[in-house]
Design an enzyme around this catalytic site. Structure first.
Site: not given
Ligand SMILES: Cc1ncc(COP(=O)(O)O)c(C=O)c1O
Length: 283
Positions: A33, A148, A181, A206
């Site tokens: 996603y 993701k 994270e 991620l």
């Molecule tokens: C596990 C995880 N880390 C970091 C992020 C932040 O990513 P982004 O800046 O692309 O929204 C997300 C966003 O959904 C996430 O699910």
């Protein structure tokens, strides 16, 4: 205006939007996603989000449901039909519908669904002005957090624990005591000397688009940045802490596991970086 969703080629009323019970996303979390923010009709970090979507699909050997350009048109049409100028698009691709069996099905057609919702920049702003609390929890996820994937159960459990403890987010901690994270955000600290630290992109996290965009913006600024894991101890003793994501942008953190960070108010560097990011979104 009633809410409209996109499901496999059709724009349908949101309440009626559905996929089959044997969709592999539903049965195996066999899908990926993206969440893409929109501010004043601009899709923020659009290319990065689409690059990451294609990468996630490739890693799982799921065919893209359509080419990039038509997908961009569908996103815009969905925003138009929902009358959204500032909000979020949720986009999900699964391996498709097939009789339940673990191996990849031979002829399944990938499912593509998309929803869009309005968000309030004023609400995000109020949260940023106050700062938020986070807790730390063990990271119990799989080893491919760079994909993701819609398989988010550990993230859900982490966030639920945060909510139960009155916090906004849970920072996950690996087996060596380093922060990976948040449940849906990337984690950053500011050291006492002003150095910014965030974990390097690898299979451990991620690679957030907000994180990547902020790192790019920082290239033109006078900040020292270290891409390395940081420990819970460093987190607790940081001068400032903040998190980044598509829905939170740059969000100051003022408390970790019940301990105040700095004077318990958003720090000046976090505020400055939020302003830098806002500027980027608005221009
Ligand atoms: C596990 C995880 N880390 C970091 C992020 C932040 O990513 P982004 O800046 O692309 O929204 C997300 C966003 O959904 C996430 O699910």
């Amino acid at each position: 205006m009633s809410r409209i969703a996109y499901v496999n080629g059709q724009y349908v009323p949101h309440q009626e939007a559905a996929v089959h019970i044997e969709d592999r996303g539903y049965q195996f979390a066999d899908g990926v996603y993206e969440v893409i923010p929109i501010v004043a009709n601009k899709l923020i970090g659009e290319e990065g989000h689409l690059d990451r979507l294609w990468r996630s699909l490739d890693e799982l050997q799921i065919d893209a449901p359509m080419k990039r350009k038509p997908l961009q048109l569908v996103m815009r049409e969905l925003l138009r039909q929902n009358g959204i100028e500032t909000g979020l698009i949720y986009l999900q691709v699964t391996r498709g519908v097939a009789p339940r069996d673990h191996p990849f099905p031979k002829d399944a057609v990938p499912s593509l669904v998309m929803t869009a919702k309005r968000t309030s920049l004023a609400k995000a702003e109020a949260k940023a002005e106050e700062g938020v609390a986070v807790i730390t929890v063990p990271d119990i996820r799989w080893a491919r957090r760079d994909i993701k994937s819609v398989s988010l159960l550990p993230n859900v459990l982490a966030k639920q624990k945060a909510v139960e403890e009155g916090a906004y987010e849970a920072f996950q901690v690996d087996d060596d005591g380093f922060i990976t994270e948040g449940s849906s955000t990337n984690a950053w600290i500011v050291l006492q000397d002003g150095t910014l630290v965030t974990r390097p992109a690898s299979n451990d996290i991620l690679s957030g688009i907000t994180r990547a965009d902020l790192l790019k913006l920082l290239e033109n600024k006078d900040f020292k940045v270290e891409l390395r894991p940081f420990s819970v101890d460093e987190l607790l003793n940081a001068r400032e802490v903040f998190l980044t994501s598509s829905s939170s942008y740059v969000q100051p953190v003022v408390q970790v596991d019940g301990k105040s960070i700095g004077n318990g108010k958003p720090g000046s560097i976090s505020n400055e970086l939020r302003a830098v990011f806002k500027d980027y979104m608005n221009n």
